[in-house]
Design a protein around this motif. Structure first.
Motif, short mmCIF file in Angstrom:
data_model
loop_
_atom_site.label_atom_id
_atom_site.label_comp_id
_atom_site.label_asym_id
_atom_site.label_seq_id
_atom_site.Cartn_x
_atom_site.Cartn_y
_atom_site.Cartn_z
N TYR A 35 95.24 41.63 36.02
CA TYR A 35 94.02 40.94 35.67
C TYR A 35 94.24 39.43 35.72
N LEU A 43 87.61 37.92 32.25
CA LEU A 43 88.70 38.81 32.65
C LEU A 43 88.29 39.57 33.91
N LEU A 45 89.57 42.17 37.09
CA LEU A 45 90.59 43.06 37.61
C LEU A 45 90.90 42.67 39.04
N TYR A 48 94.94 47.59 40.97
CA TYR A 48 95.64 48.54 40.14
C TYR A 48 96.32 49.62 40.96
N GLY A 102 91.70 58.52 35.20
CA GLY A 102 91.81 57.10 34.95
C GLY A 102 91.41 56.65 33.58
N GLU A 105 94.28 54.35 27.83
CA GLU A 105 94.43 53.12 27.09
C GLU A 105 95.36 52.21 27.88
N GLN A 106 94.99 50.96 28.00
CA GLN A 106 95.81 50.02 28.73
C GLN A 106 96.57 49.13 27.76
N TYR B 32 82.50 55.62 29.55
CA TYR B 32 83.74 55.56 28.79
C TYR B 32 83.82 54.13 28.27
N PHE B 34 85.34 51.05 25.54
CA PHE B 34 86.55 50.57 24.89
C PHE B 34 86.27 49.26 24.16
N TYR B 36 88.77 45.99 22.89
CA TYR B 36 90.08 45.36 22.84
C TYR B 36 89.97 44.05 22.05
N PHE B 46 94.50 47.21 22.51
CA PHE B 46 93.51 48.28 22.40
C PHE B 46 93.14 48.51 20.94
N ILE B 51 85.01 58.48 24.53
CA ILE B 51 84.92 59.24 25.77
C ILE B 51 83.85 60.32 25.62
N ARG B 94 83.79 51.96 31.59
CA ARG B 94 84.11 52.58 32.86
C ARG B 94 83.17 53.74 33.04
N LEU B 97 83.69 59.16 36.65
CA LEU B 97 84.23 59.32 38.00
C LEU B 97 83.47 60.35 38.81
N ASN B 104 88.94 53.26 39.04
CA ASN B 104 89.32 53.22 37.63
C ASN B 104 89.10 51.84 37.05
N LYS B 105 88.11 51.14 37.58
CA LYS B 105 87.90 49.79 37.09
C LYS B 105 87.29 49.81 35.71
N LEU B 106 87.94 49.08 34.80
CA LEU B 106 87.31 48.77 33.54
C LEU B 106 86.59 47.46 33.73
N PHE B 108 85.05 44.42 31.90
CA PHE B 108 85.10 43.79 30.58
C PHE B 108 83.91 42.86 30.37
#
Lengths: 117, 118
Positions: A35, A43, A45, A48, A102, A105-106, B32, B34, B36, B46, B51, B94, B97, B104-106, B108
């Motif tokens: 990133y 941020l 990407l 990956y 995919g 948790e990152q 999905y 998240f 952070y 995280f 999900i 995300r 799929l 798999n792009k998150l 933000f």
């Protein structure tokens, strides 16, 4: 305490120089993300990998950026030639994509602060 | 295309008061989601994820988030804020799929700076 490590932490270079940033993902993780964070763009990407194979690098300027995983313990992001607009903090993150969809948790590294003069 | 919005650049809260950091999203199919947190000069950490299942998700450091499908929101909450919660908070999304067929792009959000004062 497993962590993502990144080197260097800070890099100041002159326009036109090659820059290589390195990342060691957490052992056992099978996905790695690069990133870029700036005040203006937030941020983004860049690329990956899953199981060392590049899956998506559409966010990366192809003419000057390249990302590789020579082995499971090392990911690299290279800029050649660097430009002042590349100045940013570059983060590496890793994760375990056990579900193969995919959703993982990152875990982020501390980042490399790049300044291109 | 997936997107996420954090409408507030900054949220100020007094210590001990409840806090809410807002997030709305747009995805194809099921989201999905998240949260952070980023402390100064650190990478993102995280906090929690949604999900499927219970709409109220509990995460680290006493934070929780509520998934609201009808309002396409995933607001972050904490019943009693601490000064040490002061940081930059990112919502990420995300898409499903199965709908988009890959990637798999998150994505933000732009981040919300939380400031908790005594």
């Amino acid at each position: 305490d497993a962590r993502v490590t990144q080197t260097p932490r800070d890099k100041v270079t002159e326009m036109g120089q090659e820059v290589t940033m390195r990342c060691q993902p957490i052992l056992g993780h099978n996905t790695v993300f690069w990133y870029r964070q700036t005040m203006m763009q937030g941020l983004e990407l860049l690329a990956y990998f899953r199981n060392r194979a590049p899956l998506d690098d559409s966010g990366m300027p192809k003419d000057r950026f390249s990302a590789e995983m020579p082995d499971a313990t090392l990911a690299t992001l290279k800029i050649q030639p660097s430009e002042p607009r590349d100045s940013a903090v570059y983060f590496c993150a890793s994760g375990l994509d056990a579900r193969r969809d995919g959703v993982c948790e990152q875990f982020f590294g501390p980042g490399t602060r790049l300044t291109v003069l | 295309a997936q997107s996420v919005a954090q409408p507030e650049d900054q949220v100020n809260v007094a210590e001990g008061n409840p806090l809410t950091v807002k997030c709305t999203y747009s995805v194809s199919g099921n989201p999905y989601l998240f949260w952070y947190v980023q402390y100064p000069n650190r990478g993102l950490q995280f906090l929690l994820k949604y999900i499927t299942g219970d709409n109220l998700v509990k995460g680290s450091y006493g934070f929780e988030a509520e998934f609201n499908k009808s309002q396409t929101s995933f607001h972050l909450k904490k019943p009693s804020a601490l000064v040490s919660d002061s940081a930059l908070y990112f919502c990420a999304v995300r898409d499903d799929l199965k709908v988009t067929g890959g990637g798999n792009k998150l994505t933000f959000g732009t981040g919300t700076q939380l400031k908790v004062e005594l």
